[in-house]
Write an enzyme that holds these catalytic residues in place. Structure first.
Site, mmCIF file in Angstrom:
data_model
loop_
_atom_site.group_PDB
_atom_site.id
_atom_site.type_symbol
_atom_site.label_atom_id
_atom_site.label_comp_id
_atom_site.label_asym_id
_atom_site.label_seq_id
_atom_site.Cartn_x
_atom_site.Cartn_y
_atom_site.Cartn_z
ATOM 1 N N TRP A 127 0.870 -1.177 0.000
ATOM 2 C CA TRP A 127 0.000 0.000 0.000
ATOM 3 C C TRP A 127 0.917 1.241 0.000
ATOM 4 O O TRP A 127 1.779 1.360 0.879
ATOM 5 C CB TRP A 127 -0.859 -0.048 1.262
ATOM 6 C CG TRP A 127 -1.856 1.040 1.436
ATOM 7 C CD1 TRP A 127 -2.725 1.524 0.516
ATOM 8 C CD2 TRP A 127 -2.114 1.758 2.658
ATOM 9 N NE1 TRP A 127 -3.518 2.491 1.075
ATOM 10 C CE2 TRP A 127 -3.163 2.658 2.383
ATOM 11 C CE3 TRP A 127 -1.568 1.726 3.952
ATOM 12 C CZ2 TRP A 127 -3.679 3.521 3.344
ATOM 13 C CZ3 TRP A 127 -2.086 2.582 4.898
ATOM 14 C CH2 TRP A 127 -3.127 3.461 4.602
ATOM 15 N N ASP A 208 -0.785 -5.485 9.112
ATOM 16 C CA ASP A 208 -1.780 -4.473 8.770
ATOM 17 C C ASP A 208 -3.018 -5.224 8.278
ATOM 18 O O ASP A 208 -2.965 -5.890 7.243
ATOM 19 C CB ASP A 208 -1.214 -3.567 7.666
ATOM 20 C CG ASP A 208 -2.186 -2.465 7.265
ATOM 21 O OD1 ASP A 208 -3.334 -2.480 7.728
ATOM 22 O OD2 ASP A 208 -1.787 -1.583 6.471
ATOM 23 N N ALA A 210 -6.749 -4.640 7.161
ATOM 24 C CA ALA A 210 -7.711 -3.578 6.823
ATOM 25 C C ALA A 210 -8.940 -4.112 6.092
ATOM 26 O O ALA A 210 -9.845 -3.338 5.777
ATOM 27 C CB ALA A 210 -7.009 -2.518 5.953
ATOM 28 N N LYS A 243 -13.306 -0.347 6.092
ATOM 29 C CA LYS A 243 -13.917 -1.122 5.007
ATOM 30 C C LYS A 243 -14.982 -2.079 5.520
ATOM 31 O O LYS A 243 -16.090 -2.115 4.997
ATOM 32 C CB LYS A 243 -12.847 -1.923 4.247
ATOM 33 C CG LYS A 243 -11.561 -1.165 3.974
ATOM 34 C CD LYS A 243 -11.709 -0.160 2.855
ATOM 35 C CE LYS A 243 -10.756 0.992 2.992
ATOM 36 N NZ LYS A 243 -9.444 0.860 2.497
#
Ligand code: PLP
Length: 394
Positions: A127, A208, A210, A243
């Site tokens: 990302w 991470d 997400a 999300k």
């Protein structure tokens, strides 16, 4: 004094969004944006979130400060969602943060406090915000091989050889599920090998996460994170609710530090509280409170899980349809990887020139590295995209 400032590089995704808005072609397709969209192209408020917000509006009687690390009930609910019973609650320090980005930043701040000469090993690609945050913080970034441009899967041998170079005092940054931008993910056997490697080298993982619930399911998407957190001495975790709860603008996230040694928790907890204090004091509360209500009320939770499952299945269906249409249009199986990838994104593996050709000739917008947001498609646009991809010579 401000004349010494330098212009910053423009955000490529924002520039693409602008170009899309200004494109007069009615048949244009936006696969660039990084938010979930339903078949009507909307990013809806989830039903359970809306209900919880109504209940909160009725019942909340103060907007006074909460606490430096947010409401402990939010941390409890999120730790249980992400880690299940993989680790004991007493071993997890946690702080609410403004979104997953805030959690990434606070985890990196904590690691840098522990080791000012920190190196962070990151997947190539990752990302883009990971890279720009670390550059801004002056953290050394070491890329590890990840995406195999031939198979469009994970180059696991390359990844392993590269992360073996990380040692004690280094961080290895991993995506918990639904890798952004590629869509290619580790299987559980590979997660286990990564855990064994980290144990052998002494490097610390930072995960991470997400997109929990966007790939194979809520439990399945957390399996790699759980395996790592229960296998190695220390794990940092940055979680986003943007999300999977659709609360993007509420800025809702959690930074976690898991330590097998429960005596370390107090110091980790103090450090996260200190870091919140230095950066913004109290983290945002509204999104975190709504998420807590959704996770802890059985009826709201069931409704949220059902809606999230519909979202997940919808994206999987689009993936399968696209892989099928591409097989039809190209007469080959070379796009089968699209049905194997998971999450909102897939990297098509096309050159920047071909991505530009798709935009110029077909009004199809994706990021220059050929990342597509699968949720930007619907049943009708999938065949149009498939034909355009094959006509462009990809
Ligand atoms: N990490 C990854 C890999 C992401 O893709 C995102 C969002 O796009 C985030 C973290 C953080 O999102 P937010 O700060 O909106 O919660």
């Amino acid at each position: 004094m401000f004349e010494t400032l330098q212009a910053q590089p423009s955000d490529k995704i924002l520039a693409l969004m602008k170009a899309f808005r200004e494109d007069p072609r009615p048949e244009k397709i936006d696969l660039g944006v990084g938010v979930y969209k339903n078949a009507k192209g909307q990013t809806p408020i989830m039903r359970a979130v809306k209900t919880a917000e109504k209940q909160l509006w009725e019942s909340q009687d103060t907007k006074s400060y909460v606490g430096l690390v947010g409401d402990p009930a939010f941390a409890d609910a999120m730790i249980s969602l992400i880690l299940g019973d993989a680790v004991a609650r007493e071993t997890v320090a946690a702080a609410a943060t403004p979104g997953g980005t805030g959690a990434v930043r606070q985890c990196l701040e904590m690691a840098k406090m522990a080791n000012p000469k920190l190196r962070v090993f990151v997947s190539d690609p990752t990302w883009p915000n990971h890279l720009s945050i670390m550059k801004f913080m002056g953290i050394e970034v070491v890329p590890y091989r990840y995406f195999d441009n031939e198979t469009r899967g994970v180059d696991f041998d390359g990844m392993l050889a590269d992360i073996k170079q990380a040692g004690k005092g280094d961080i290895v940054l991993l995506h918990g599920c639904c890798h952004n931008p590629t869509g290619a993910n580790l299987n559980l056997t590979e997660w286990q090998i990564v855990a064994d490697t980290l144990n052998a080298t002494g490097a610390t993982p930072m995960i991470d996460i997400a997109y929990q619930g966007f790939g194979d399911g809520l439990e399945e998407d957390a399996a790699g994170t759980r395996l790592i957190a229960s296998s190695v001495p220390e794990t940092l975790i940055a979680a986003s609710c943007s999300k999977n709860f659709g609360v993007y603008r509420e800025r809702t996230g959690l930074a976690m530090a898991v330590s097998q040694d429960s005596s370390a928790k107090a110091l980790n907890q103090d450090t996260l509280a200190f870091l919140n204090r230095q950066n913004y004091s109290f983290p945002p509360d509204h999104g975190a409170r709504v998420v807590t209500m959704v996770l802890t009320d059985p009826a709201l939770r069931a409704d949220w899980e059902a809606e999230l499952e519909d979202v997940r299945r919808g994206m999987l269906k689009l993936r399968e349809q696209l892989a099928g249409e591409l097989q039809r249009a190209s007469g080959s199986d070379r796009f089968g990887f699209l049905a194997q990838h998971r999450g909102m994104f897939s990297r098509l593996g096309a050159s920047a020139d071909l991505v530009e050709k798709l935009r110029a000739e077909h009004g199809i917008y994706m990021i220059g590295d050929s990342r597509m947001n699968i949720a930007g498609l619907n049943e009708k646009t999938v065949p149009i995209l498939a034909d355009a991809i094959v006509k462009s010579g990809i």
